[in-house]
Design a protein around this motif. Structure first.
Motif, PDB file in Angstrom:
ATOM      1  N   GLY A  45      -4.447  33.303 -20.518  1.00 56.85           N
ATOM      2  CA  GLY A  45      -5.484  34.148 -19.929  1.00 56.85           C
ATOM      3  C   GLY A  45      -5.368  34.242 -18.417  1.00 56.85           C
ATOM      4  N   VAL A  46      -5.131  33.122 -17.767  1.00 57.92           N
ATOM      5  CA  VAL A  46      -4.948  33.119 -16.314  1.00 57.92           C
ATOM      6  C   VAL A  46      -3.636  33.809 -15.952  1.00 57.92           C
ATOM      7  N   GLY A  47      -2.601  33.564 -16.732  1.00 59.31           N
ATOM      8  CA  GLY A  47      -1.312  34.205 -16.471  1.00 59.31           C
ATOM      9  C   GLY A  47      -1.390  35.719 -16.513  1.00 59.31           C
ATOM     10  N   LEU A  48      -2.233  36.245 -17.382  1.00 58.84           N
ATOM     11  CA  LEU A  48      -2.391  37.693 -17.469  1.00 58.84           C
ATOM     12  C   LEU A  48      -2.961  38.281 -16.174  1.00 58.84           C
ATOM     13  N   THR A  49      -3.726  37.491 -15.431  1.00 61.19           N
ATOM     14  CA  THR A  49      -4.320  37.991 -14.185  1.00 61.19           C
ATOM     15  C   THR A  49      -3.311  38.032 -13.049  1.00 61.19           C
ATOM     16  N   ALA A  50      -2.159  37.425 -13.227  1.00 59.67           N
ATOM     17  CA  ALA A  50      -1.165  37.322 -12.141  1.00 59.67           C
ATOM     18  C   ALA A  50      -0.426  38.627 -11.874  1.00 59.67           C
ATOM     19  N   SER A  51      -0.817  39.700 -12.523  1.00 58.01           N
ATOM     20  CA  SER A  51      -0.176  40.985 -12.245  1.00 58.01           C
ATOM     21  C   SER A  51      -0.602  41.517 -10.876  1.00 58.01           C
ATOM     22  N   LEU A  52      -1.662  40.950 -10.308  1.00 54.77           N
ATOM     23  CA  LEU A  52      -2.129  41.325  -8.981  1.00 54.77           C
ATOM     24  C   LEU A  52      -1.949  40.133  -8.050  1.00 54.77           C
ATOM     25  N   ILE A  53      -1.083  40.274  -7.053  1.00 54.42           N
ATOM     26  CA  ILE A  53      -0.811  39.206  -6.091  1.00 54.42           C
ATOM     27  C   ILE A  53      -1.374  39.634  -4.737  1.00 54.42           C
ATOM     28  N   ASN A  54      -2.244  38.796  -4.170  1.00 56.25           N
ATOM     29  CA  ASN A  54      -2.852  39.084  -2.881  1.00 56.25           C
ATOM     30  C   ASN A  54      -2.268  38.127  -1.839  1.00 56.25           C
ATOM     31  N   PRO A  55      -1.491  38.640  -0.870  1.00 53.83           N
ATOM     32  CA  PRO A  55      -0.837  37.754   0.099  1.00 53.83           C
ATOM     33  C   PRO A  55      -1.779  37.118   1.119  1.00 53.83           C
ATOM     34  N   VAL A  56      -3.058  37.537   1.163  1.00 50.92           N
ATOM     35  CA  VAL A  56      -4.002  36.952   2.118  1.00 50.92           C
ATOM     36  C   VAL A  56      -5.086  36.130   1.403  1.00 50.92           C
ATOM     37  N   ALA A  57      -4.797  35.691   0.186  1.00 50.96           N
ATOM     38  CA  ALA A  57      -5.736  34.852  -0.565  1.00 50.96           C
ATOM     39  C   ALA A  57      -4.950  33.826  -1.368  1.00 50.96           C
ATOM     40  N   PHE A  58      -5.602  32.693  -1.649  1.00 57.83           N
ATOM     41  CA  PHE A  58      -4.967  31.699  -2.514  1.00 57.83           C
ATOM     42  C   PHE A  58      -6.008  31.068  -3.426  1.00 57.83           C
ATOM     43  N   SER A  59      -5.519  30.545  -4.536  1.00 54.77           N
ATOM     44  CA  SER A  59      -6.389  29.925  -5.522  1.00 54.77           C
ATOM     45  C   SER A  59      -6.839  28.552  -5.039  1.00 54.77           C
ATOM     46  N   TYR A  60      -8.139  28.302  -5.137  1.00 54.21           N
ATOM     47  CA  TYR A  60      -8.713  27.006  -4.785  1.00 54.21           C
ATOM     48  C   TYR A  60      -9.064  26.211  -6.042  1.00 54.21           C
ATOM     49  N   GLY A  61      -8.869  26.838  -7.199  1.00 58.74           N
ATOM     50  CA  GLY A  61      -9.108  26.133  -8.451  1.00 58.74           C
ATOM     51  C   GLY A  61     -10.056  26.877  -9.365  1.00 58.74           C
ATOM     52  N   TYR A  62     -10.470  26.205 -10.434  1.00 56.18           N
ATOM     53  CA  TYR A  62     -11.338  26.787 -11.460  1.00 56.18           C
ATOM     54  C   TYR A  62     -12.529  25.874 -11.703  1.00 56.18           C
ATOM     55  N   ASP A  63     -13.671  26.470 -11.962  1.00 61.95           N
ATOM     56  CA  ASP A  63     -14.898  25.754 -12.287  1.00 61.95           C
ATOM     57  C   ASP A  63     -15.477  26.312 -13.572  1.00 61.95           C
ATOM     58  N   LYS A  64     -16.365  25.548 -14.180  1.00 69.01           N
ATOM     59  CA  LYS A  64     -17.172  26.007 -15.320  1.00 69.01           C
ATOM     60  C   LYS A  64     -16.323  26.527 -16.475  1.00 69.01           C
ATOM     61  N   LEU A  65     -15.225  25.865 -16.763  1.00 70.66           N
ATOM     62  CA  LEU A  65     -14.346  26.267 -17.864  1.00 70.66           C
ATOM     63  C   LEU A  65     -15.019  25.959 -19.197  1.00 70.66           C
ATOM     64  N   ARG A  66     -15.103  26.995 -20.044  1.00 68.29           N
ATOM     65  CA  ARG A  66     -15.712  26.842 -21.363  1.00 68.29           C
ATOM     66  C   ARG A  66     -14.842  27.494 -22.423  1.00 68.29           C
ATOM     67  N   PHE A  67     -14.659  26.788 -23.535  1.00 68.33           N
ATOM     68  CA  PHE A  67     -13.961  27.323 -24.699  1.00 68.33           C
ATOM     69  C   PHE A  67     -15.044  27.848 -25.640  1.00 68.33           C
ATOM     70  N   VAL A  68     -15.249  29.144 -25.662  1.00 70.54           N
ATOM     71  CA  VAL A  68     -16.402  29.748 -26.321  1.00 70.54           C
ATOM     72  C   VAL A  68     -16.174  29.981 -27.812  1.00 70.54           C
ATOM     73  N   ARG A  69     -15.000  30.500 -28.169  1.00 69.95           N
ATOM     74  CA  ARG A  69     -14.662  30.798 -29.575  1.00 69.95           C
ATOM     75  C   ARG A  69     -13.208  30.449 -29.820  1.00 69.95           C
ATOM     76  N   PRO A  70     -12.844  30.205 -31.069  1.00 68.60           N
ATOM     77  CA  PRO A  70     -11.433  29.936 -31.367  1.00 68.60           C
ATOM     78  C   PRO A  70     -10.577  31.198 -31.254  1.00 68.60           C
ATOM     79  N   VAL A  71      -9.305  30.993 -30.983  1.00 62.69           N
ATOM     80  CA  VAL A  71      -8.313  32.072 -30.977  1.00 62.69           C
ATOM     81  C   VAL A  71      -7.352  31.787 -32.123  1.00 62.69           C
ATOM     82  N   PHE A  72      -7.044  32.805 -32.905  1.00 63.83           N
ATOM     83  CA  PHE A  72      -6.212  32.651 -34.089  1.00 63.83           C
ATOM     84  C   PHE A  72      -4.885  33.371 -33.910  1.00 63.83           C
ATOM     85  N   ILE A  73      -3.906  32.954 -34.701  1.00 61.77           N
ATOM     86  CA  ILE A  73      -2.616  33.653 -34.735  1.00 61.77           C
ATOM     87  C   ILE A  73      -2.893  35.118 -35.062  1.00 61.77           C
ATOM     88  N   GLY A  74      -2.303  36.004 -34.291  1.00 61.69           N
ATOM     89  CA  GLY A  74      -2.497  37.432 -34.485  1.00 61.69           C
ATOM     90  C   GLY A  74      -3.571  38.039 -33.595  1.00 61.69           C
TER      91      GLY A  74
END
Length: 128
Positions: A45-74
């Motif tokens: 999911g995070v990798g999908l967001t990497a299509s946009l690279i901003n040279p004047v910003a950097f990641s400071y990390g992630y907060d409030k991570l929640r696994f809401v529903r399962p993901v299945f094959i397919g």
């Protein structure tokens, strides 16, 4: 794609949606050999967001991570990124903090994972 976006340019409520990726059995097998399934959905999911690279910003990390529903094959997942908050950076006067609400959604538009991504973005106008 590289796009310069200064702190002042981030608009609260702005939403972007990534392309999708279908989860395969191989994804589960390979990833589970190293770690847990939930972290695979986070990584993809995070990798999908990497299509946009901003040279004047950097990641400071992630907060409030929640696994809401399962993901299945397919299942096909995408990430919806919403600018949820922005404020001064307490450590760097020349920057601000931007909170991107990242919601990984499946093909039924159900949220399967949610997290807040913290960005440190340079200001267009430097303060002293």
């Amino acid at each position: 794609m590289e796009q310069t976006i200064y702190f002042e340019d981030y608009e609260l409520g702005h939403v972007r949606l990534t392309t999708g990726r279908t989860i395969t059995e191989t994804d589960f097998v390979v990833h589970a050999g190293h770690t847990a399934h939930g972290t695979m959905v986070f990584s993809i999911g995070v990798g999908l967001t990497a299509s946009l690279i901003n040279p004047v910003a950097f990641s400071y990390g992630y907060d409030k991570l929640r696994f809401v529903r399962p993901v299945f094959i397919g299942d096909t997942i995408k990430t919806r990124v919403t600018i949820a908050d922005k404020h001064d950076d307490p450590k760097r006067a020349e920057c601000g903090r931007v909170i991107e609400r990242c919601e990984v959604i499946n093909q039924r538009n159900e949220v399967v994972l949610a997290a807040d991504h913290i960005l440190i973005a340079e200001r267009r106008v430097k303060t002293v």
